[in-house]
Enzyme design. Structure first.
Site, PDB file in Angstrom:
ATOM      1  N   LYS A  48       4.728  -4.235   8.304  1.00  0.00           N
ATOM      2  CA  LYS A  48       4.745  -2.980   7.269  1.00  0.00           C
ATOM      3  C   LYS A  48       3.501  -2.820   6.580  1.00  0.00           C
ATOM      4  O   LYS A  48       3.410  -1.650   5.940  1.00  0.00           O
ATOM      5  CB  LYS A  48       6.017  -3.361   6.570  1.00  0.00           C
ATOM      6  CG  LYS A  48       7.517  -2.932   7.209  1.00  0.00           C
ATOM      7  CD  LYS A  48       7.573  -1.388   7.217  1.00  0.00           C
ATOM      8  CE  LYS A  48       9.092  -1.434   7.779  1.00  0.00           C
ATOM      9  NZ  LYS A  48       9.695  -0.027   8.095  1.00  0.00           N
ATOM     10  N   SER A 307       7.886  -8.025  14.858  1.00  0.00           N
ATOM     11  CA  SER A 307       7.652  -7.217  13.865  1.00  0.00           C
ATOM     12  C   SER A 307       7.572  -7.679  12.609  1.00  0.00           C
ATOM     13  O   SER A 307       7.034  -7.443  11.683  1.00  0.00           O
ATOM     14  CB  SER A 307       8.586  -6.043  14.010  1.00  0.00           C
ATOM     15  OG  SER A 307       9.917  -6.475  13.771  1.00  0.00           O
TER      16      SER A 307
END
Length: 326
Positions: A48, A307
């Site tokens: 992110k 992720s």
């Protein structure tokens, strides 16, 4: 709004260099042909940071006065940390609206980066509405978690690195999907550079709104009561973003679903064969590679994007205890 272009992605890659890391590509021991793009190696433990820093750095270039007033976002955890980290690096205030059921480890990490946290109910729509209310009241700039061209371009930098590290021949890339920032960016960056490379999304079966949207080519929304059932807290968003959906329809080859037990099993594989720490949302791609190969295209190399690695300590202890017992 038009789809992002390769120039947007290249500019993002230059903009985030020195803040977001070029993360490693790691072969999965005992599983020939499976490689891990380790985004848990980022300073905040997840991909992110790529999109968040790109968006806030772009704001700094275009409107320094707006940057000075501060930024706000709505997030269950990892994007919150991305915005907090980027805001601190660029010298501005960050406010985050988070669900009251967000993992404590993510709340504490966000606060440790200097952000103010405002809690809302569990629905992703609730935290978005609260962020919009506070932005209007205080003049903050909203940094959306996924439905924004700067965010998509930032996340697409992950794909640029994968293609440089793995090559483009006979390659399949698997990305988690929630709001669609990583999947839309990964697919767009990949297809603009290597049209023949397959990109598939992976989603928990308990939160499969993106799968339904992709299949019907109509953007659907699932109720929070449904999506919050999955252990993958980062994938509980109720709907894809509008801009993300357009990119996904244009560039993604397919989406597969994984069960909760498959997610847990993939986490156990990470913990028992590597020194990587996967959060549930990050483990879904390995679950797809291990248990749904028959639904995916054949490829000599499969890259699974890990992720994030912000795993709740209690869950880590539970999984490690189970492994030790066997």
């Amino acid at each position: 709004m038009p789809l992002i272009a390769l120039d947007d992605i290249r500019a993002a890659h230059t903009r985030i260099a020195g803040t977001a890391l070029r993360t490693p590509l790691i072969a999965l021991p005992g599983h020939p042909g499976i490689f891990i793009k380790d985004e848990s190696a980022q300073p905040i433990g997840s991909f992110k940071l790529r999109g968040a820093f790109n968006a806030i750095a772009l704001l700094a270039e275009r409107d320094p006065a707006a940057l000075k007033r501060g930024v706000i976002t709505y997030s269950s955890g990892n994007h919150a940390q991305g915005v907090a980290y980027a805001a601190r690096a660029l010298g501005t205030k960050a406010v985050i609206t988070m669900p009251d059921n967000a993992p404590t480890v993510k709340v504490e990490a966000t606060r440790a980066l200097g952000a103010e946290v405002v809690f809302t109910g569990p629905a992703s729509s609730a935290r978005k509405l609260k962020a919009e209310e506070l932005a209007a009241e205080h003049g903050y700039t909203i940094i959306p978690p996924y439905d924004d061209p700067a965010i998509i371009a930032g996340q697409a930098t992950c794909a640029v690195e994968i293609l440089e590290q793995a090559g483009t021949e006979d390659l399949l890339i698997l990305s988690p999907v929630s709001g669609g920032g990583l999947l839309s960016g990964t697919a767009t960056g990949t297809k603009l550079l290597s049209p023949s490379t397959q990109v598939w999304g992976v989603e928990p079966a308990l939160a499969a709104d993106a799968t339904e949207s992709f299949r019907t080519r109509t953007l659907v929304e699932w109720p929070a009561a449904s999506t919050t059932r999955t252990i993958a807290d980062g994938l509980r968003t109720q709907s894809l973003g509008h801009l993300n959906f357009e990119h996904i329809l244009a560039f993604v080859d397919g989406i597969v679903n994984v069960t909760e037990e498959e997610i847990f099993d993939a986490m156990r594989v990470y913990l028992s064969t590597t020194n990587l720490i996967p959060e549930p949302s990050g483990a879904v791609t390995l679950a797809a590679a291990l248990y749904h190969a028959q639904e995916l295209p054949k490829a000599a190399k499969t890259v699974v994007i890990l992720s994030g690695g912000n795993l709740d300590p209690a869950l880590r202890t539970q999984l490690e205890s189970e492994l030790a017992a066997h």
